[in-house]
Design a protein around this motif. Sequence first.
Motif, PDB file in Angstrom:
ATOM      1  N   ALA A  27       0.839  -1.206   0.000  1.00 21.05           N
ATOM      2  CA  ALA A  27       0.000   0.000   0.000  1.00 21.05           C
ATOM      3  C   ALA A  27       0.875   1.257   0.000  1.00 21.05           C
ATOM      4  CB  ALA A  27      -0.942  -0.004   1.199  1.00 21.05           C
ATOM      5  N   GLU A  28       1.963   1.223   0.777  1.00 21.32           N
ATOM      6  CA  GLU A  28       2.881   2.367   0.805  1.00 21.32           C
ATOM      7  C   GLU A  28       3.559   2.567  -0.537  1.00 21.32           C
ATOM      8  OE1 GLU A  28       5.467   3.952   3.886  1.00 21.32           O
ATOM      9  OE2 GLU A  28       4.677   2.376   5.190  1.00 21.32           O
ATOM     10  N   LEU A  29       3.992   1.484  -1.151  1.00 23.62           N
ATOM     11  CA  LEU A  29       4.628   1.594  -2.466  1.00 23.62           C
ATOM     12  C   LEU A  29       3.655   2.166  -3.492  1.00 23.62           C
ATOM     13  CD1 LEU A  29       6.735  -1.686  -2.641  1.00 23.62           C
ATOM     14  CD2 LEU A  29       7.612   0.664  -2.596  1.00 23.62           C
ATOM     15  N   HIS A  30       2.422   1.702  -3.466  1.00 24.21           N
ATOM     16  CA  HIS A  30       1.428   2.211  -4.415  1.00 24.21           C
ATOM     17  C   HIS A  30       1.095   3.679  -4.127  1.00 24.21           C
ATOM     18  CE1 HIS A  30       0.519  -1.193  -6.968  1.00 24.21           C
ATOM     19  NE2 HIS A  30       0.698  -1.957  -5.905  1.00 24.21           N
ATOM     20  N   ALA A  31       1.057   4.063  -2.854  1.00 25.56           N
ATOM     21  CA  ALA A  31       0.812   5.472  -2.509  1.00 25.56           C
ATOM     22  C   ALA A  31       1.962   6.346  -3.000  1.00 25.56           C
ATOM     23  CB  ALA A  31       0.626   5.616  -1.000  1.00 25.56           C
ATOM     24  N   GLN A  32       3.190   5.856  -2.860  1.00 29.47           N
ATOM     25  CA  GLN A  32       4.352   6.610  -3.346  1.00 29.47           C
ATOM     26  C   GLN A  32       4.311   6.725  -4.866  1.00 29.47           C
ATOM     27  OE1 GLN A  32       6.813   8.261  -1.755  1.00 29.47           O
ATOM     28  NE2 GLN A  32       5.907   7.808   0.234  1.00 29.47           N
ATOM     29  N   ALA A  33       3.903   5.668  -5.530  1.00 26.99           N
ATOM     30  CA  ALA A  33       3.798   5.694  -6.992  1.00 26.99           C
ATOM     31  C   ALA A  33       2.713   6.673  -7.435  1.00 26.99           C
ATOM     32  CB  ALA A  33       3.519   4.297  -7.536  1.00 26.99           C
ATOM     33  N   THR A  34       1.628   6.728  -6.709  1.00 26.06           N
ATOM     34  CA  THR A  34       0.566   7.688  -7.027  1.00 26.06           C
ATOM     35  C   THR A  34       1.082   9.114  -6.863  1.00 26.06           C
ATOM     36  OG1 THR A  34      -1.177   6.137  -6.421  1.00 26.06           O
ATOM     37  CG2 THR A  34      -1.755   8.483  -6.385  1.00 26.06           C
ATOM     38  N   ALA A  35       1.832   9.358  -5.798  1.00 23.59           N
ATOM     39  CA  ALA A  35       2.422  10.686  -5.588  1.00 23.59           C
ATOM     40  C   ALA A  35       3.403  11.013  -6.718  1.00 23.59           C
ATOM     41  CB  ALA A  35       3.119  10.746  -4.233  1.00 23.59           C
ATOM     42  N   ALA A  36       4.194  10.027  -7.132  1.00 21.93           N
ATOM     43  CA  ALA A  36       5.131  10.234  -8.234  1.00 21.93           C
ATOM     44  C   ALA A  36       4.391  10.518  -9.533  1.00 21.93           C
ATOM     45  CB  ALA A  36       6.040   9.008  -8.392  1.00 21.93           C
ATOM     46  N   ASP A  37       3.262   9.858  -9.723  1.00 17.23           N
ATOM     47  CA  ASP A  37       2.453  10.086 -10.914  1.00 17.23           C
ATOM     48  C   ASP A  37       1.877  11.500 -10.914  1.00 17.23           C
ATOM     49  OD1 ASP A  37       1.344   9.349 -13.352  1.00 17.23           O
ATOM     50  OD2 ASP A  37      -0.387   8.361 -12.450  1.00 17.23           O
ATOM     51  N   ASP A  38       1.498  11.983  -9.751  1.00 15.74           N
ATOM     52  CA  ASP A  38       0.950  13.335  -9.625  1.00 15.74           C
ATOM     53  C   ASP A  38       2.010  14.416  -9.835  1.00 15.74           C
ATOM     54  OD1 ASP A  38      -1.531  12.256  -9.096  1.00 15.74           O
ATOM     55  OD2 ASP A  38      -1.397  12.525  -6.919  1.00 15.74           O
ATOM     56  N   HIS A  39       3.288  14.052  -9.639  1.00 16.79           N
ATOM     57  CA  HIS A  39       4.398  15.009  -9.750  1.00 16.79           C
ATOM     58  C   HIS A  39       5.476  14.430 -10.654  1.00 16.79           C
ATOM     59  CE1 HIS A  39       2.634  17.439  -6.592  1.00 16.79           C
ATOM     60  NE2 HIS A  39       2.396  16.319  -5.944  1.00 16.79           N
ATOM     61  N   GLU A  69       7.319  15.619 -12.752  1.00 16.62           N
ATOM     62  CA  GLU A  69       8.519  16.423 -12.953  1.00 16.62           C
ATOM     63  C   GLU A  69       9.622  16.070 -11.951  1.00 16.62           C
ATOM     64  OE1 GLU A  69       6.020  18.677  -9.962  1.00 16.62           O
ATOM     65  OE2 GLU A  69       5.615  17.528 -11.765  1.00 16.62           O
ATOM     66  N   ILE A  70       9.271  15.368 -10.895  1.00 20.93           N
ATOM     67  CA  ILE A  70      10.240  14.937  -9.884  1.00 20.93           C
ATOM     68  C   ILE A  70      10.585  13.475 -10.154  1.00 20.93           C
ATOM     69  CG2 ILE A  70      10.640  14.550  -7.430  1.00 20.93           C
ATOM     70  CD1 ILE A  70       8.579  16.810  -6.916  1.00 20.93           C
ATOM     71  N   ILE A  71      11.867  13.206 -10.327  1.00 15.52           N
ATOM     72  CA  ILE A  71      12.324  11.834 -10.595  1.00 15.52           C
ATOM     73  C   ILE A  71      12.572  11.131  -9.262  1.00 15.52           C
ATOM     74  CG2 ILE A  71      14.053  10.416 -11.757  1.00 15.52           C
ATOM     75  CD1 ILE A  71      12.361  12.179 -13.643  1.00 15.52           C
ATOM     76  N   ALA A  72      11.946   9.998  -9.067  1.00 16.63           N
ATOM     77  CA  ALA A  72      12.037   9.262  -7.800  1.00 16.63           C
ATOM     78  C   ALA A  72      13.399   8.600  -7.627  1.00 16.63           C
ATOM     79  CB  ALA A  72      10.949   8.196  -7.747  1.00 16.63           C
ATOM     80  N   ASN A  73      13.847   8.566  -6.390  1.00 16.95           N
ATOM     81  CA  ASN A  73      15.047   7.824  -6.011  1.00 16.95           C
ATOM     82  C   ASN A  73      14.564   6.556  -5.306  1.00 16.95           C
ATOM     83  OD1 ASN A  73      17.324   6.746  -4.790  1.00 16.95           O
ATOM     84  ND2 ASN A  73      18.226   8.748  -4.387  1.00 16.95           N
ATOM     85  N   ALA A 101       5.038  -0.308 -14.498  1.00 13.96           N
ATOM     86  CA  ALA A 101       3.634  -0.500 -14.864  1.00 13.96           C
ATOM     87  C   ALA A 101       2.934   0.837 -15.059  1.00 13.96           C
ATOM     88  CB  ALA A 101       2.920  -1.333 -13.809  1.00 13.96           C
ATOM     89  N   ARG A 102       3.351   1.844 -14.289  1.00 17.60           N
ATOM     90  CA  ARG A 102       2.743   3.175 -14.390  1.00 17.60           C
ATOM     91  C   ARG A 102       3.525   4.110 -15.317  1.00 17.60           C
ATOM     92  NH1 ARG A 102       0.101   4.951  -8.754  1.00 17.60           N
ATOM     93  NH2 ARG A 102      -0.653   2.931  -8.057  1.00 17.60           N
ATOM     94  N   ARG A 103       4.576   3.569 -15.923  1.00 12.08           N
ATOM     95  CA  ARG A 103       5.429   4.341 -16.830  1.00 12.08           C
ATOM     96  C   ARG A 103       6.010   5.588 -16.162  1.00 12.08           C
ATOM     97  NH1 ARG A 103       4.263   2.435 -22.326  1.00 12.08           N
ATOM     98  NH2 ARG A 103       2.503   1.048 -22.165  1.00 12.08           N
ATOM     99  N   LEU A 104       6.483   5.387 -14.923  1.00 11.97           N
ATOM    100  CA  LEU A 104       7.120   6.461 -14.159  1.00 11.97           C
ATOM    101  C   LEU A 104       8.630   6.345 -14.290  1.00 11.97           C
ATOM    102  CD1 LEU A 104       4.940   6.143 -10.953  1.00 11.97           C
ATOM    103  CD2 LEU A 104       4.758   7.914 -12.714  1.00 11.97           C
ATOM    104  N   GLN A 105       9.321   7.450 -14.081  1.00 10.35           N
ATOM    105  CA  GLN A 105      10.779   7.453 -14.154  1.00 10.35           C
ATOM    106  C   GLN A 105      11.375   7.397 -12.757  1.00 10.35           C
ATOM    107  OE1 GLN A 105      11.825  10.950 -16.353  1.00 10.35           O
ATOM    108  NE2 GLN A 105      11.420   9.969 -18.317  1.00 10.35           N
ATOM    109  N   TRP A 106      12.599   6.873 -12.683  1.00  9.00           N
ATOM    110  CA  TRP A 106      13.337   6.852 -11.412  1.00  9.00           C
ATOM    111  C   TRP A 106      14.820   6.994 -11.699  1.00  9.00           C
ATOM    112  CZ3 TRP A 106      11.177   2.375 -13.454  1.00  9.00           C
ATOM    113  CH2 TRP A 106      12.064   1.352 -13.794  1.00  9.00           C
ATOM    114  N   LYS A 107      15.558   7.387 -10.645  1.00  9.02           N
ATOM    115  CA  LYS A 107      17.011   7.506 -10.728  1.00  9.02           C
ATOM    116  C   LYS A 107      17.612   6.130 -10.498  1.00  9.02           C
ATOM    117  CE  LYS A 107      17.068  12.027  -8.558  1.00  9.02           C
ATOM    118  NZ  LYS A 107      17.522  12.799  -7.408  1.00  9.02           N
ATOM    119  N   ASP A 108      18.625   5.786 -11.287  1.00 10.25           N
ATOM    120  CA  ASP A 108      19.367   4.535 -11.047  1.00 10.25           C
ATOM    121  C   ASP A 108      20.583   4.800 -10.214  1.00 10.25           C
ATOM    122  OD1 ASP A 108      17.923   2.423 -12.126  1.00 10.25           O
ATOM    123  OD2 ASP A 108      18.626   2.846 -14.137  1.00 10.25           O
TER     124      ASP A 108
END
Length: 65
Positions: free
Chosen positions: A10-22, A24-28, A58-65
């Motif tokens: 649930a926390e991971l999905h909530a973080q992904a939703t927040a990342a989807d809403d923003h 412009e911010i690349i997740a670490n 799955a949500r086509r979000l970006q992240w830092k490697d």
Amino acid sequence: MSEDDVRLMAELHAQATAADDHREIIANLRALSLNLAAKYPSWSADEIETKAKVIWRARRLQWKD
């Protein structure tokens, strides 16, 4: 699945939703995984990071490697 597993997902999905809403911010995801591993010791940071990447892909979000 244990109650901790459900809360972690649930926390991971909530973080992904927040990342989807923003998008412009690349997740670490490594930092996120390390933080969540401290909260959920039955999961390693590597396992959490792998789960996070699956969700982010799955949500086509970006992240830092």
